[in-house]
Design an enzyme around this catalytic site. Sequence first.
Site: not given
Length: 232
Positions: A35-37, A90, A92-93, A105, A112, A130
Amino acid sequence: MMPSVEDWREEAKRSAVKEALKKIKDGYVVGLGSGSTVTYAIKELAKKIREDKLSVLGVPTSYQSMFLAIESGIRVTTLDENPELDLAIDGADQVSKTLNLIKGGGAALTREKIVDSAARELLIVVDESKVSSILNIPVPIEILPFAVKTVTKRIRQLGGVPVLREGSGKVGPIVTDNNSFIVDADFGAIKEPFELERKLKTIPGVIETGLFLDMAKEVYVGTKDVVKVLRK
Ligand code: A5P
């Protein structure tokens, strides 16, 4: 000029990533989420490895994080070689007040969950949009394509509204890194996440769900001005 919502959220994620990475030690094997983070986390981790001359290995959870880790100069390894990890980082959404999570997402939830649960410590990084008092966004569920109709029927029987996820750059459903489908199932406010997880995991054809319960030790929350750390 006032920063836009997107600007502060990206900046908040970046600051929270830097705070979480303070936990990295020489010799660590680290799970790399997706993901982007995590994109920020991988780039920052690579910088830290270079600057502090650390010996750190990464276990990626998707093609996205694997390619980026390799491009950034992080040595990658596998769960076969390192079935136990020191740390996983990691995104999270959604994060509840009790540190339960909804993830997936980016459709990488199965790897994961495997990698995050193999780590002695799971650190989650999010921006404050979030965090929610209760989990209430649709739950991504990875499904064996052969079983998509029977699984979606069972999800409806559990009170969920399933939507087969469509991609961009491809017609029809997205196909995950595990050659499977994703259904986003809306259960409204999830009052009993453990019970829901148990019921979903007993449906034949469900590979994994995006409910990450009782897994995160610390959540780094980037806000407009500070990084808050939520702990179990
Ligand atoms: C990937 O499948 C997801 O679980 C991501 O970790 C989650 O969607 C958070 O992504 P962002 O960091 O892009 O918000």
